[in-house]
Scaffold this motif. Structure first.
Motif, PDB file in Angstrom:
ATOM      1  N   PRO A   1      50.543  98.668 -53.606  1.00 14.24           N
ATOM      2  CA  PRO A   1      51.595  98.710 -52.568  1.00 14.24           C
ATOM      3  C   PRO A   1      51.168  99.487 -51.324  1.00 14.24           C
ATOM      4  O   PRO A   1      51.484  99.086 -50.198  1.00 14.24           O
ATOM      5  CB  PRO A   1      52.759  99.405 -53.287  1.00 14.24           C
ATOM      6  N   ASP A   2      50.432 100.587 -51.518  1.00 17.30           N
ATOM      7  CA  ASP A   2      49.939 101.361 -50.372  1.00 17.30           C
ATOM      8  C   ASP A   2      48.962 100.538 -49.553  1.00 17.30           C
ATOM      9  O   ASP A   2      48.989 100.582 -48.314  1.00 17.30           O
ATOM     10  CB  ASP A   2      49.270 102.638 -50.866  1.00 17.30           C
ATOM     11  N   ARG A   3      48.099  99.781 -50.236  1.00 21.81           N
ATOM     12  CA  ARG A   3      47.114  98.958 -49.528  1.00 21.81           C
ATOM     13  C   ARG A   3      47.817  97.892 -48.689  1.00 21.81           C
ATOM     14  O   ARG A   3      47.445  97.643 -47.532  1.00 21.81           O
ATOM     15  CB  ARG A   3      46.170  98.304 -50.539  1.00 21.81           C
ATOM     16  N   ARG A   4      48.826  97.258 -49.263  1.00 18.43           N
ATOM     17  CA  ARG A   4      49.576  96.239 -48.527  1.00 18.43           C
ATOM     18  C   ARG A   4      50.276  96.853 -47.313  1.00 18.43           C
ATOM     19  O   ARG A   4      50.334  96.243 -46.250  1.00 18.43           O
ATOM     20  CB  ARG A   4      50.601  95.570 -49.442  1.00 18.43           C
ATOM     21  N   PHE A   5      50.811  98.029 -47.499  1.00 20.45           N
ATOM     22  CA  PHE A   5      51.477  98.711 -46.390  1.00 20.45           C
ATOM     23  C   PHE A   5      50.492  98.994 -45.269  1.00 20.45           C
ATOM     24  O   PHE A   5      50.787  98.748 -44.093  1.00 20.45           O
ATOM     25  CB  PHE A   5      52.121 100.007 -46.889  1.00 20.45           C
TER      26      PHE A   5
ATOM     27  N   PRO B   1      53.326  84.576 -50.676  1.00 18.85           N
ATOM     28  CA  PRO B   1      52.539  85.588 -51.391  1.00 18.85           C
ATOM     29  C   PRO B   1      52.828  86.992 -50.866  1.00 18.85           C
ATOM     30  O   PRO B   1      53.081  87.176 -49.665  1.00 18.85           O
ATOM     31  CB  PRO B   1      51.090  85.178 -51.090  1.00 18.85           C
ATOM     32  N   PRO B   2      52.821  88.003 -51.726  1.00 23.02           N
ATOM     33  CA  PRO B   2      53.188  89.359 -51.295  1.00 23.02           C
ATOM     34  C   PRO B   2      52.256  89.958 -50.253  1.00 23.02           C
ATOM     35  O   PRO B   2      52.658  90.861 -49.514  1.00 23.02           O
ATOM     36  CB  PRO B   2      53.148  90.171 -52.603  1.00 23.02           C
ATOM     37  N   ASP B   3      51.014  89.446 -50.166  1.00 23.53           N
ATOM     38  CA  ASP B   3      50.081  90.000 -49.171  1.00 23.53           C
ATOM     39  C   ASP B   3      49.961  89.109 -47.939  1.00 23.53           C
ATOM     40  O   ASP B   3      49.037  89.257 -47.139  1.00 23.53           O
ATOM     41  CB  ASP B   3      48.696  90.216 -49.794  1.00 23.53           C
TER      42      ASP B   3
ATOM     43  N   ARG C   1      71.155  85.495 -44.968  1.00 20.67           N
ATOM     44  CA  ARG C   1      70.065  86.466 -45.015  1.00 20.67           C
ATOM     45  C   ARG C   1      69.588  86.672 -46.463  1.00 20.67           C
ATOM     46  O   ARG C   1      68.386  86.741 -46.728  1.00 20.67           O
ATOM     47  CB  ARG C   1      70.532  87.788 -44.402  1.00 20.67           C
ATOM     48  N   GLY C   2      70.533  86.753 -47.387  1.00 21.69           N
ATOM     49  CA  GLY C   2      70.164  86.897 -48.789  1.00 21.69           C
ATOM     50  C   GLY C   2      69.408  85.687 -49.310  1.00 21.69           C
ATOM     51  O   GLY C   2      68.439  85.827 -50.070  1.00 21.69           O
ATOM     52  N   GLU C   3      69.843  84.492 -48.909  1.00 17.59           N
ATOM     53  CA  GLU C   3      69.153  83.265 -49.311  1.00 17.59           C
ATOM     54  C   GLU C   3      67.716  83.244 -48.790  1.00 17.59           C
ATOM     55  O   GLU C   3      66.775  82.880 -49.504  1.00 17.59           O
ATOM     56  CB  GLU C   3      69.925  82.049 -48.794  1.00 17.59           C
ATOM     57  N   LEU C   4      67.542  83.641 -47.543  1.00 17.22           N
ATOM     58  CA  LEU C   4      66.208  83.638 -46.939  1.00 17.22           C
ATOM     59  C   LEU C   4      65.286  84.638 -47.634  1.00 17.22           C
ATOM     60  O   LEU C   4      64.110  84.338 -47.887  1.00 17.22           O
ATOM     61  CB  LEU C   4      66.316  83.967 -45.451  1.00 17.22           C
ATOM     62  N   ARG C   5      65.799  85.811 -47.945  1.00 19.72           N
ATOM     63  CA  ARG C   5      64.970  86.812 -48.614  1.00 19.72           C
ATOM     64  C   ARG C   5      64.536  86.331 -49.995  1.00 19.72           C
ATOM     65  O   ARG C   5      63.397  86.574 -50.417  1.00 19.72           O
ATOM     66  CB  ARG C   5      65.731  88.132 -48.712  1.00 19.72           C
ATOM     67  N   SER C   6      65.425  85.626 -50.688  1.00 18.62           N
ATOM     68  CA  SER C   6      65.059  85.076 -52.000  1.00 18.62           C
ATOM     69  C   SER C   6      63.972  84.019 -51.855  1.00 18.62           C
ATOM     70  O   SER C   6      63.019  83.974 -52.647  1.00 18.62           O
ATOM     71  CB  SER C   6      66.298  84.469 -52.678  1.00 18.62           C
ATOM     72  N   LEU C   7      64.098  83.160 -50.845  1.00 17.01           N
ATOM     73  CA  LEU C   7      63.092  82.123 -50.621  1.00 17.01           C
ATOM     74  C   LEU C   7      61.732  82.733 -50.286  1.00 17.01           C
ATOM     75  O   LEU C   7      60.698  82.278 -50.780  1.00 17.01           O
ATOM     76  CB  LEU C   7      63.537  81.193 -49.493  1.00 17.01           C
ATOM     77  N   VAL C   8      61.738  83.747 -49.426  1.00 14.65           N
ATOM     78  CA  VAL C   8      60.483  84.408 -49.068  1.00 14.65           C
ATOM     79  C   VAL C   8      59.835  85.018 -50.304  1.00 14.65           C
ATOM     80  O   VAL C   8      58.622  84.884 -50.536  1.00 14.65           O
ATOM     81  CB  VAL C   8      60.715  85.485 -47.987  1.00 14.65           C
ATOM     82  N   LYS C   9      60.632  85.677 -51.130  1.00 14.18           N
ATOM     83  CA  LYS C   9      60.106  86.318 -52.343  1.00 14.18           C
ATOM     84  C   LYS C   9      59.524  85.291 -53.305  1.00 14.18           C
ATOM     85  O   LYS C   9      58.489  85.521 -53.943  1.00 14.18           O
ATOM     86  CB  LYS C   9      61.213  87.113 -53.025  1.00 14.18           C
TER      87      LYS C   9
ATOM     88  N   ALA D   1      60.493  89.620 -39.676  1.00 15.17           N
ATOM     89  CA  ALA D   1      60.330  90.804 -40.519  1.00 15.17           C
ATOM     90  C   ALA D   1      59.293  90.563 -41.609  1.00 15.17           C
ATOM     91  O   ALA D   1      58.601  91.491 -42.035  1.00 15.17           O
ATOM     92  CB  ALA D   1      61.667  91.192 -41.143  1.00 15.17           C
ATOM     93  N   HIS D   2      59.179  89.308 -42.056  1.00 23.00           N
ATOM     94  CA  HIS D   2      58.241  88.971 -43.133  1.00 23.00           C
ATOM     95  C   HIS D   2      57.000  88.248 -42.599  1.00 23.00           C
ATOM     96  O   HIS D   2      56.463  87.360 -43.237  1.00 23.00           O
ATOM     97  CB  HIS D   2      58.952  88.122 -44.184  1.00 23.00           C
ATOM     98  N   HIS D   3      56.563  88.618 -41.413  1.00 19.15           N
ATOM     99  CA  HIS D   3      55.320  88.122 -40.804  1.00 19.15           C
ATOM    100  C   HIS D   3      55.361  86.625 -40.497  1.00 19.15           C
ATOM    101  O   HIS D   3      54.373  85.934 -40.617  1.00 19.15           O
ATOM    102  CB  HIS D   3      54.111  88.477 -41.683  1.00 19.15           C
TER     103      HIS D   3
END
Length: 378
Positions: free
Chosen positions: A338-342, A21-23, A9-17, A78-80
């Motif tokens: 960050p609010d806009r992305r949310f 792209p954050p949006d 799970r930690g590896e996947l989150r690092s790859l996603v980050k 979780a990350h779309h």
């Protein structure tokens, strides 16, 4: 889930980050770059043995546990879903071919799925056969040593980009409508197949009509046994309904709300924060129901009624959490990134939540399936 799943799970989150792209809000937007992001990310996962982690090594996986694969599902949704349409091949097309396919079919189809090179679509629903799938009319009739397939499918996700179709058709008329159905694995490049997109609020690529006009199929294209397609599809639907970890996105958005709002969180009405708490509880309940079904499946049992329980719970969670999050999002600032992305992520979740009522079998049919199971066991 265990230490291995936690590390993964930690590896996947690092790859996603690092790679997404954050949006990013999914592969199937009006921006073609989003699809390429997903395809590229899927290839990266495949290179690391993460796309089909729980598959056997001979089919392109790495023999990971079902719980490690579950961690992949949860982090992706979780990350779309940065795998785009690949989840379909990974979650249920591939496993179904493993269970019912010939050696030739396994050699032909499984390695490209494991490499993230191929997209599949599902030819199930028809204009007059949606929730009552067994009433379908698309047929395959004998023609020499093969078959000619004719008919229409609708609500077919990803048909505009798919290379292959997992198609359910009628090959004979029997006393029970669930009999005489057969699964074919057909290339979407066949000139007898026409795809017509259906525009919807979910964006392009998702929904399509597909027409089959005398498409030729051979015995090598039949998955399983001729006439036994209903049993295969019941297994497929059980895997499909639990294969998308919808609760993971709900929980991530719910947990993001206090962080995004900061000090403004305390100004929310107490009733709204109470509903937020209730949604967190419901998301974790849906997670446990999913784990129960996965445990049954990993032991070789495919239980449609158990999958229906999960499907009912997660559909309600989708819709009720979308309503709560939409209210919370009105407190987000208009000029803060960050609010806009949310707010955009919540809006995207709201769209999917409304479609969840009918996707993979309507919620009403899930309740009927569950009720019949309970009556049969009484």
């Amino acid at each position: 889930m265990g230490e291995a799943a936690t590390v993964l799970r930690g590896e996947l989150r690092s790859l996603v980050k690092e790679q997404i792209p954050p949006d990013f809000l999914g592969a199937f937007t009006d921006d073609p770059a989003d699809l390429e992001v997903a395809q590229s990310f899927s290839r990266l996962l495949a290179e690391r043995g993460l796309l089909c982690a729980a598959w056997p090594e001979e089919f392109g996986g790495r023999g990971a546990s079902v719980w490690e694969q579950t961690a992949v599902r949860e982090e992706m949704w979780a990350h779309h879903e940065p795998r785009g349409a690949q989840y379909m091949g990974v979650n249920w097309v591939g496993p179904t071919i493993m269970r019912h396919g010939t050696e030739e079919q396994q050699r032909k189809h499984l390695p490209p799925i494991a490499r993230g090179e191929v997209i599949w679509c599902q030819g199930f629903s028809e204009p007059d056969a949606g929730s009552d799938l067994a009433s379908l009319r698309t047929s395959a009739r004998r023609d020499g040593d093969g078959w000619l397939v004719s008919g229409q499918k609708i609500w077919t996700s990803y048909a505009t980009m798919a290379q292959w179709c997992f198609l359910l058709v009628r090959t004979s008329r029997e006393e029970r409508k669930q009999q005489g159905l057969t699964v074919f694995l057909l290339p979407m490049s066949d000139p007898g197949i026409e795809v017509r997109p259906i525009r919807a609020m979910l964006g392009p690529h998702h929904l399509n009509e597909v027409f089959f006009d005398g498409v030729r199929a051979t015995e090598a294209d039949v998955l399983g046994t001729v006439g036994d397609g209903w049993r295969v599809v019941q297994e497929v639907l059980a895997f499909e309904r639990v294969g998308i970890a919808r609760y993971a996105r709900c929980e991530r958005l719910l947990m993001a709300a206090p962080e995004v709002l900061g000090d403004r969180w305390e100004t929310l009405p107490a009733e709204l924060r109470g509903r937020w708490t209730r949604m967190l509880i419901h998301s974790r309940r849906a997670r446990l129901l999913a784990y129960q079904v996965l445990s049954l499946q990993s032991s070789g049992r495919v239980a449609p009624a158990d999958a229906a329980v999960y499907r009912i719970a997660v559909t309600r969670l989708d819709q009720e959490s979308a309503a709560v999050l939409s209210e919370i999002a009105t407190f987000a600032a208009a000029d803060d990134e960050p609010d806009r992305r949310f707010r955009r992520a919540v809006e995207d979740h709201w769209k999917y939540a409304h479609a969840a009522t009918v996707a993979s079998g309507s919620i009403e049919m899930q309740r009927i399936l569950l009720a019949r199971s309970l009556l049969a066991s009484a």
